[in-house]
Design an enzyme around this catalytic site. Structure first.
Site, PDB file in Angstrom:
ATOM      1  CE1 TYR A 152      -7.665   1.788   0.240  1.00  0.00           C
ATOM      2  CE2 TYR A 152      -6.143   0.105  -0.507  1.00  0.00           C
ATOM      3  CZ  TYR A 152      -6.655   0.891   0.505  1.00  0.00           C
ATOM      4  OH  TYR A 152      -6.156   0.764   1.785  1.00  0.00           O
TER       5      TYR A 152
ATOM      6  N   PRO B 298       0.476  -5.618   1.658  1.00  0.00           N
ATOM      7  CG  PRO B 298       1.599  -4.016   0.411  1.00  0.00           C
ATOM      8  CD  PRO B 298       1.544  -5.480   0.661  1.00  0.00           C
TER       9      PRO B 298
ATOM     10  CE1 TYR C 122      -8.924  -0.135   3.527  1.00  0.00           C
ATOM     11  CE2 TYR C 122      -9.029   1.177   5.530  1.00  0.00           C
ATOM     12  CZ  TYR C 122      -8.464   0.916   4.295  1.00  0.00           C
ATOM     13  OH  TYR C 122      -7.424   1.694   3.837  1.00  0.00           O
TER      14      TYR C 122
ATOM     15  CG  HIS D 172      -9.633   9.426   6.079  1.00  0.00           C
ATOM     16  ND1 HIS D 172      -8.846   9.098   4.999  1.00  0.00           N
ATOM     17  CD2 HIS D 172      -9.272  10.678   6.443  1.00  0.00           C
ATOM     18  CE1 HIS D 172      -8.041  10.113   4.715  1.00  0.00           C
ATOM     19  NE2 HIS D 172      -8.261  11.079   5.585  1.00  0.00           N
TER      20      HIS D 172
ATOM     21  CE  LYS E 139      -7.792  -4.975   8.079  1.00  0.00           C
ATOM     22  NZ  LYS E 139      -8.008  -3.575   8.402  1.00  0.00           N
TER      23      LYS E 139
END
Ligand code: DHB
Length: 394
Positions: A202, A292, A382, A76, A296
């Site tokens: 998200y 969560p 990220y 992604h 990570k």
């Protein structure tokens, strides 16, 4: 008593990857694991996050355990944030020069177990460590065999990799435990249906946070922010699908499908300091837990392994104990970086009970939508640019 160079307890991603890397370098290890191989590989209770940082993917590849991950995982280039009725795409390649890899942690555990055993590595399943002795000078692991017999294993070094409910962490004398709990939990489902979008969403809605993730183009992994007191019985399938769609209204849609697994995840942060004592080291969730949001957990565990692996090799190859004495100090830098990011993502995206803090949160989200530096902060963290990204070659 049997002797080994490095005894590792816990066959999660951290313990297994360390064992496999050490074996490739000619260091003899034994992994002890309380659960059965079948439980680790197939139990729905073992489902964890599914996002690998670029560096985590590279580490798995370089360790020779990434063949199936590369074949079946999904690359992604970014994620979506949904808020204020709109969709913000964060292009990680443009913002941080890296992509991420979507592949379930449980699948990677299965792959490492398989490769490690094929390579002649030793994993003793259903062997529960019940005590540790003499960690300052010559560690001994006390464990129970599947027949219920108590036995001992002597090691030059011992590694505690026994996860978030760790027994190991109790064996660091004088350790400080930094802790925080959050006023919400996640209700997660794995379902046979097409994911909401081609990348993760998200979503911060007025009804609470929701996450739309996946394991494959036909397998969705979705989560809903719920109260920490929530019970699964209160969530029949229709209610879950309705709520997932309401939190995504006007942005995308999820189509109901058979739900294969349902679970509740509490949210907390925890850091053990220091992460070592004498000839004993903690890696992964045994040393730290993250909420969560941002996925990570395993990525951070891989960072610990990279640092400890290098330190053990410096000792076994050159007799240099310096890197081992500095393990905790070096590891805690990336640990707190991941704690910061997980906290930041969690408090940015979840509806907060305090009305003042909730307004601040919404201001933060709007700011993110307009600020390239903030978007870059999110993207760099990220993809793990300064965590696992620091430890891979190439
Ligand atoms: C998943 C879990 C996460 O916590 C996250 O931030 C992203 C994805 C997952 O299970 O796919």
């Amino acid at each position: 008593m049997r002797r080994v160079q490095v005894a590792i307890f816990g066959a999660g991603p951290a313990g297994l990857l360390l064992a496999h890397l050490l074996r490739q370098a000619g260091v003899e290890t034994v992994v002890l694991e309380a659960k059965s191989r079948e439980y680790l590989e197939t139990s729905p209770h073992r489902i964890r996050a599914g996002v690998l940082e670029w560096g985590t993917k590279e580490m798995a590849k370089q360790a020779g355990v990434g063949e199936r991950m590369l074949r079946e995982g999904l690359e992604h280039g970014g994620i979506y944030l949904a808020f204020d009725g709109g969709l913000l795409h964060l292009d990680f390649r443009a913002l941080a020069g890296r992509s991420i890899w979507v592949y379930g942690q449980q699948y990677l555990v299965r792959d490492i177990i398989q490769r490690h055993l094929e390579a002649g590595g030793e994993i003793l399943f259903e062997h529960e460590v019940v005590g540790l002795e003499n960690l300052g000078e010559a560690p001994v692991l006390v464990f129970r065999t599947p027949q219920g017999k108590e036995e001992r294993l002597a090691a030059e070094f011992a590694v505690g990799a026994d996860g978030s409910h760790s027994l190991a962490r109790r064996y660091i004398p004088g350790a400080r435990i930094h802790q925080k709990t959050y006023p919400f939990a996640w209700l997660g489902i794995l379902a046979e249906t097409r994911p909401a979008a081609e990348e993760l969403i998200y979503a911060s809605s007025e009804r609470g946070f929701a996450l739309y993730s996946m394991r494959s183009p036909s397998l969705s992994r979705n989560y809903l922010q719920v109260s920490p007191e929530e019970r699964l019985e209160a969530w029949p399938e229709e209610r879950i699908w309705e709520e997932l769609n309401r939190r995504l209204e006007g942005v995308a849609e999820v189509r109901p499908g058979p739900i294969l697994e349902k679970s509740l995840t509490p949210m907390r942060s925890l850091v053990v300091e220091p992460m070592q004592y004498g000839r004993f080291f903690l890696v992964g969730d045994a040393a730290h837990v993250v909420p969560p949001t941002g996925a990570k957990g395993m990525n951070l565990a891989f960072c610990d392994v990279a640092v400890l692996h290098r330190a053990l090799l410096a000792y076994y190859r050159n007799g240099d104990t310096g890197p081992l004495t500095r393990y905790s100090q070096e590891a805690l830098r990336h640990v707190w970086q991941a704690e910061l990011f997980s906290y930041w993502m969690t408090t940015l995206l979840h509806t907060l009970p305090d009305p003042f803090e909730e307004e601040l949160r919404r201001a933060k989200l709007r700011h993110l939508g307009e600020s390239l530096p903030l978007q870059r902060f999110l993207a760099e963290n990220y993809v793990g640019l300064h965590t696992t990204g620091r430890y891979v070659e190439g």
